[in-house]
Structures are given as structure tokens and as C-alpha cells.
Motif scaffolding. Structure first.
Motif, PDB file in Angstrom:
ATOM      1  N   UNK A  86       0.832  -1.204   0.000  1.00 12.04           N
ATOM      2  CA  UNK A  86       0.000   0.000   0.000  1.00 12.04           C
ATOM      3  C   UNK A  86       0.871   1.261   0.000  1.00 12.04           C
TER       4      UNK A  86
ATOM      5  N   UNK B 222      -1.542  -8.007   7.254  1.00 12.66           N
ATOM      6  CA  UNK B 222      -2.623  -8.760   6.601  1.00 12.66           C
ATOM      7  C   UNK B 222      -2.252 -10.232   6.392  1.00 12.66           C
TER       8      UNK B 222
ATOM      9  N   UNK C  84       0.141   6.114  15.052  1.00 13.43           N
ATOM     10  CA  UNK C  84      -1.112   6.868  14.918  1.00 13.43           C
ATOM     11  C   UNK C  84      -1.316   7.333  13.467  1.00 13.43           C
TER      12      UNK C  84
ATOM     13  N   UNK D  93      -2.361   4.412  11.268  1.00  7.98           N
ATOM     14  CA  UNK D  93      -3.769   4.077  11.527  1.00  7.98           C
ATOM     15  C   UNK D  93      -4.697   5.110  10.892  1.00  7.98           C
ATOM     16  N   UNK D  94      -4.401   6.392  11.166  1.00 10.32           N
ATOM     17  CA  UNK D  94      -5.343   7.440  10.759  1.00 10.32           C
ATOM     18  C   UNK D  94      -5.356   7.683   9.264  1.00 10.32           C
ATOM     19  N   UNK D  95      -4.199   7.624   8.643  1.00 12.09           N
ATOM     20  CA  UNK D  95      -4.147   8.003   7.237  1.00 12.09           C
ATOM     21  C   UNK D  95      -4.279   6.797   6.320  1.00 12.09           C
ATOM     22  N   UNK D  96      -3.725   5.642   6.715  1.00 17.33           N
ATOM     23  CA  UNK D  96      -3.827   4.466   5.857  1.00 17.33           C
ATOM     24  C   UNK D  96      -5.031   3.596   6.215  1.00 17.33           C
ATOM     25  N   UNK D  97      -5.648   3.854   7.369  1.00 12.77           N
ATOM     26  CA  UNK D  97      -6.828   3.086   7.813  1.00 12.77           C
ATOM     27  C   UNK D  97      -6.509   1.607   7.976  1.00 12.77           C
ATOM     28  N   UNK D  98      -5.285   1.317   8.388  1.00 15.28           N
ATOM     29  CA  UNK D  98      -4.931  -0.067   8.671  1.00 15.28           C
ATOM     30  C   UNK D  98      -4.383  -0.176  10.086  1.00 15.28           C
ATOM     31  N   UNK D  99      -4.502  -1.366  10.649  1.00 12.12           N
ATOM     32  CA  UNK D  99      -4.071  -1.602  12.015  1.00 12.12           C
ATOM     33  C   UNK D  99      -2.710  -2.274  11.998  1.00 12.12           C
TER      34      UNK D  99
ATOM     35  N   UNK E  55      -0.030  -6.936  12.861  1.00  9.90           N
ATOM     36  CA  UNK E  55      -1.181  -6.123  13.254  1.00  9.90           C
ATOM     37  C   UNK E  55      -1.931  -6.667  14.453  1.00  9.90           C
ATOM     38  N   UNK E  56      -1.240  -7.426  15.302  1.00 11.12           N
ATOM     39  CA  UNK E  56      -1.925  -8.000  16.462  1.00 11.12           C
ATOM     40  C   UNK E  56      -1.802  -7.075  17.667  1.00 11.12           C
ATOM     41  N   UNK E  57      -2.864  -6.330  17.922  1.00 15.25           N
ATOM     42  CA  UNK E  57      -2.869  -5.413  19.060  1.00 15.25           C
ATOM     43  C   UNK E  57      -4.064  -5.716  19.955  1.00 15.25           C
TER      44      UNK E  57
ATOM     45  N   UNK F 201      -7.040  -4.212  21.465  1.00 23.36           N
ATOM     46  CA  UNK F 201      -7.826  -2.996  21.212  1.00 23.36           C
ATOM     47  C   UNK F 201      -8.264  -2.313  22.514  1.00 23.36           C
TER      48      UNK F 201
ATOM     49  N   UNK G  80      -2.893   5.231  22.550  1.00 24.42           N
ATOM     50  CA  UNK G  80      -3.408   6.588  22.360  1.00 24.42           C
ATOM     51  C   UNK G  80      -4.887   6.653  22.723  1.00 24.42           C
TER      52      UNK G  80
ATOM     53  N   UNK H  29     -10.662   3.108   2.506  1.00 26.16           N
ATOM     54  CA  UNK H  29      -9.391   3.473   1.858  1.00 26.16           C
ATOM     55  C   UNK H  29      -9.576   4.560   0.792  1.00 26.16           C
TER      56      UNK H  29
ATOM     57  N   UNK I 133      -7.700  -6.360  10.180  1.00 24.60           N
ATOM     58  CA  UNK I 133      -6.629  -5.381  10.421  1.00 24.60           C
ATOM     59  C   UNK I 133      -6.861  -4.082   9.651  1.00 24.60           C
ATOM     60  N   UNK I 134      -8.128  -3.715   9.500  1.00 23.10           N
ATOM     61  CA  UNK I 134      -8.428  -2.430   8.863  1.00 23.10           C
ATOM     62  C   UNK I 134      -9.325  -1.621   9.792  1.00 23.10           C
ATOM     63  N   UNK I 135      -9.260  -0.308   9.608  1.00 22.31           N
ATOM     64  CA  UNK I 135     -10.022   0.604  10.451  1.00 22.31           C
ATOM     65  C   UNK I 135     -11.278   1.039   9.708  1.00 22.31           C
TER      66      UNK I 135
ATOM     67  N   UNK J 261      -9.507   8.176  17.290  1.00 23.50           N
ATOM     68  CA  UNK J 261      -8.775   7.096  17.975  1.00 23.50           C
ATOM     69  C   UNK J 261      -8.749   7.281  19.491  1.00 23.50           C
ATOM     70  N   UNK J 262      -8.991   8.512  19.941  1.00 25.65           N
ATOM     71  CA  UNK J 262      -9.008   8.754  21.388  1.00 25.65           C
ATOM     72  C   UNK J 262     -10.374   8.395  21.994  1.00 25.65           C
TER      73      UNK J 262
END
Lengths: 313, 313
Positions: free
Chosen positions: A25, A45, A264, A267-273, A304-306, A308, A313, B45, B271-273, B308-309
Motif C-alpha cells: 500500500x 494482513x 497513529x 492508523x489514521x491516514x492508511x486506515x490499517x491496524x 497487526x496483532x494489538x 484494542x 493513544x 481506503x 486489520x483495517x479501520x 482514535x481517542x
């Protein structure tokens, strides 16, 4: 000493069809932030959510039939335990995973969910190694080290082979550095499939054992483990260190807040974890921006294993 | 009354090259959960993070040169304001976005960041409409409604056209239902590009105006706005309602905890937001599972703009 191109091609053939060929990506916003063209190889992924699946599959596939029959054992509180469990299940092999009692129950459940036998022990490296050895003796299972195993390293390398097949003209590739299995594999792939492509590691200041190892010429360890990048707390091994010494250009260290800032933005711009460890390589690019202006840079997003419920943040 | 296939093809040509052709992702774990084959069209996306970009681009492109010169105006506290701002910027048109004073500052900054003029007003629909009307009078700008505008609907439709070009044999497509602009466009695309492909909406019980509108035969409104799916609080309009009445099979309502459960699974396994509104369609599939066994189902993931917060888990 250094594996050959043929070794790498064998690994590519071995994992192909068993692991996902993950997408690459890009993000114009992150390119602008960095002043460079970034190509993110999305191992978040990958099956079970991390590049570790590649190494586990390659290592198990390379066992003899007798070894496969006796099973495999590893100790892990993180992604490699899940990778061995799922890879073994897919390949019809019994897996034993030694996990510390205090590992999050969600991780234990994940490993069990993939069909592995979980053996709990005290939360020390000594106890983990001892329990693994006992299982080896009792069952004849083969021990798989998460990062200091040549087949694991060659399996990990396939992520970067795929990236370079798609973008052969990358100037640089960055990965996070933990136990050294990912960056060693990545560097092998860059040597044989890149066009003069350099490899750089990203590492938290808090656990900068690999940075110090490259300077001192011997494997250094960490006295603290206080980093949000929980996948990077381990140190290098005698199989991957010589590869890293020969093929990795440098390691850039980053602060904790830089890791969280990079995570961050992904996550925010690519929309992936991505997990914190995965953000370390992008954090390194941002930290030493001036080095990377207008370069074409590959970044391996390792996983991408977090949890949640427990985000930074 | 109902737009033609030719109208849709024009929209496809108009937005092509300006908006992203977003990927379609699948997940074997989510397929197992649903007992069906799911194809997720990832508008999270899309540029500015939501399908709204498609409608905004198509609507602005279809203005006359004189109209483009005078600019466009909309009122929005959500994704459509950002979509109009970014689409206008990309197309060299002035944009005015009326936003309630109490909108999160991160959203105001995003709209300003895309170069639009932000005009703050009181947080009532009346104040927003009044301020928009004033700007129209003062500047001659054209008002763009987020969902009840035929060019917006046709632009939105292009997401499903792309999905059906890739997977023409889908049995069903599900979208969330808010103002009706996405599901109306999706239904038009299914009519002209599907092979007997049904369209079903997902809607929170808390704001089930569309469900009630289909039963009563007239546009119903909501008395409450208490849903985590903040993009779905609006009601249908006189342009999209007839399309929905003719082409949408049914609307499935879901509880708040089902939305959060679906969202968590998309985050954890894919793994997507995605934003809560986007999870409503998948929640609907899980709620009425028995209906969907072994079907091939498209799901439009409408957007990925979350704070995200302030996550619901």
C-alpha cells in the motif's frame, strides 16, 4: 556462511500458496510527511496477523517426514507461538507452545484456537527453555527458534522478495529489529533481488541491543524491556547476527513517542491496524528525514496483532 | 424517475481517475463467522476516508463552468464536508462548508486543511440551512446536499459498479443506511451491473427511520440520535426514497452492541479501520445469518474516519 540465492528461491517456492501474498500500500499523505515515496508491505494482513507465519511455514516444511510426525515445539508469548500453531495445523503437524503463565489469556486462547497444545510455565527465559527441552525429550519434537533459525530467516525473507518483485528499484528497505530474524531475511532478499538496495533497521532506544551489537561486534542484550514495541524486546542470535553484520547498512534508534506518533499516522491516514513494533521503521524514516528525501523506500509492516482495549493513544 | 444505465456509466467515467479504485478484501475467519462468502469493498481506503468522495466529485464535475466558478456550499459535521472540501480543491473550485460550532475541532481542521472556507453556526438543522442559504445568496455558490442529490447518488453508485465488475455474481449487497444516498446508488448499480443481485440495508434500531419509511410509504424521521453509528442519524430524502422503495429488498435493524461487536471483528481479523457506521452492514449479516448461508455477499465498508481517542471498545 551467507545463504545463496538458490536457498531463497527454495523458500519462496516452499511458502507459496500456504501464506498470503500480502498487498503493498501507498499513501500520498505519508509520502508528503516523509518527503519520499513509501511502499508499505502489509504483513499485518498475513495469516495470523504477522510475517512470522512465513518463517514458521518454511521451517516446518523443511523438516523430514519423521520430524514432522514427532511435532514441533517453541516458546513464545507473542506472534511466533501463534505462527507455529497455525502453520503446524495447516501442515498437519502437532505443535507444542510453551507460554508464560502471565501471558494475556487472549494470546493463550489464540494459540489453542489454532489447535496447538499450550504448556504454561513461569515467566522467566530459564523456565521457558527448560520446559521446551523437557517436551523435546518426551516427544521428540523439533525446537523452532523464533528468529535464530536459518529456515525461519529464509521464510521471513519471502516478504521482501515479493516486495522487490513488485518494486525492483527501491533504494532502501526498512524493517523493525527485534530478534533479528526479519531484518536478516530482508537483507538477504535485498542482496539477491534488489538493484543496489540498502537495508536499514529501526529499533527503540529502550531496547537498542542490535544497534550496540553492530558497534561492538558481539551480541549485546537489554537490561530493560520498557518499550511499547513489545515485539522488539529480544536480542540477536549467532545465526542471524553474521548476516546482519554483513548486509545491514545501519540501525536508526527512535524514542517511544516517535513510535506512537508513527503508529497513529499509519492508523489514521492508511486506515490499517499495525502493532507498535511495526511502526518503528516508519518512525525511523521520519526521525532522519533528510537522509531519505526523494528516495523510493520499502517498509515492512511486520504485524497487526494489538489489544484494542489497551492502545497507546 | 429511476436513472438509466447510461447515467451510471457517465458517473463512472466522471469520477474515474479522480477517486481511488478501492480494493475488495476477504477474510476466511469472517466468512466462517457468517457462513457465507463476504466481499468487502473498502471505501475506508477512499480519498478523505469515505465513499462520500465519489458523490462530491461527481456532483461538482457536473456543474456548468459558471457554477464551478461561483463555488459550492454544503453543511455537514461529518464526512461529506470533508469530501466536498477535498473534491473542490482537486477540481479547482471554491468550497464553503457550514459546520456546527460544537463539531469536533479535528473535523473543522480537516475541512480547513483541504482548503475549504469553514463557517460556524449554531448546532441546529435550522441554523445550518439558514447559513447555507445566506452563502448561496451572497456568493452564487451551488448547494450540494450530502445524500438527496441525484449526482451525489450516481457518484456513490460507482463503488458498487467497481465491486460488481470484479465480482459480477454476487447474490446480495449490503450497505449501511443513513441519509439514503449510498444505498440508493448501490441499488442502481446492482440493477444495471448485477446478475439478479439484491440490495439490503443495515440500520441501527436507535435511528430506524428508513426501516419505518419503507413500511409506511412516506419519509419518516428520528426522535433520538443515540447511536454509535454517527453517520446514520439522518433521514431519507424525496430524491433517494423512490429509488430505495423500488430497488431495495429490505432493511435489517441491529442493536448497538451488535454494531460494536461487528466493528471489533473487522478491526481484529481484517486489520483495517472502519467507522462504526461501516460495521452496521456486517452486523446485519451476523444478526440474520440463517438468511445468508452460502451466499456470495458484497458489503460496502463506507468509511474509516474515527476518533482514535474515543473508541467504543
Amino acid at each position: 556462511m551467507i545463504p545463496s540465492k538458490n536457498d531463497l528461491e527454495n523458500a519462496v517456492n516452499t511458502v507459496s500458496g500456504v501464506v498470503h501474498r500480502t498487498p503493498v500500500l501507498t499513501s500520498s499523505t505519508l509520502n508528503e510527511m516523509a518527503g519520499a515515496q513509501l511502499y508499505f508491505k502489509c504483513e499485518n494482513f498475513q495469516k495470523m496477523g504477522a510475517f512470522k507465519m512465513r518463517g514458521a511455514v518454511n521451517a516446518i516444511q523443511n523438516l523430514s517426514d519423521a520430524q514432522k510426525k514427532a511435532g514441533v515445539v517453541t516458546h513464545s508469548s507473542g506472534n511466533f507461538g501463534q505462527a507455529v500453531a497455525l502453520a503446524a495445523k495447516n501442515l498437519g503437524v502437532t505443535a507444542y507452545v510453551v507460554m508464560p503463565q502471565n501471558a494475556p489469556s487472549v494470546k493463550k486462547e489464540a494459540v489453542k484456537g489454532y489447535g496447538a497444545q499450550v504448556l504454561e510455565c513461569e515467566s522467566t527465559l530459564g523456565a521457558r527453555e527448560e520446559n521446551s527441552a523437557t517436551i523435546q525429550q518426551q516427544t521428540g519434537a523439533t525446537f523452532l527458534h523464533p528468529s535464530n533459525n536459518l529456515d525461519v530467516i529464509l521464510g521471513n525473507a519471502t516478504a521482501n522478495v515479493e516486495l522487490l518483485q513488485k518494486h525492483p528499484d527501491l533504494d532502501l528497505i526498512l524493517t523493525p529489529v527485534g530478534g533479528g530474524g526479519l531484518i536478516a531475511g530482508t537483507a538477504l532478499a535485498a542482496k539477491y533481488f534488489g538493484e543496489n538496495c540498502k537495508v536499514i533497521g529501526g529499533e527503540p532506544f529502550a531496547v537498542d541491543d542490535a544497534y550496540r551489537s553492530l558497534r561492538s561486534g558481539k551480541i549485546e542484550t537489554n537490561t530493560s524491556a520498557k518499550t511499547v514495541a513489545d515485539g522488539l524486546r529480544t536480542h540477536l542470535g549467532d545465526i542471524n547476527f553474521p548476516i546482519i553484520q554483513e548486509l545491514v547498512s545501519s540501525i536508526i534508534r527512535v524514542e517511544e513517542d516517535e513510535i506512537i506518533h508513527a503508529m497513529r499516522h499509519i492508523w489514521q491516514r492508511m486506515k490499517i491496524i499495525v502493532e507498535p513494533s511495526s511502526a518503528v521503521a516508519f518512525a525511523a524514516v521520519l526521525r532522519e528525514k533528510e537522509k531519505f528525501q526523494n528516495k523510493k523506500i520499502g517498509i515492512i509492516l511486520s504485524g497487526g496483532n494489538v489489544d484494542l482495549e489497551n492502545l497507546p493513544f
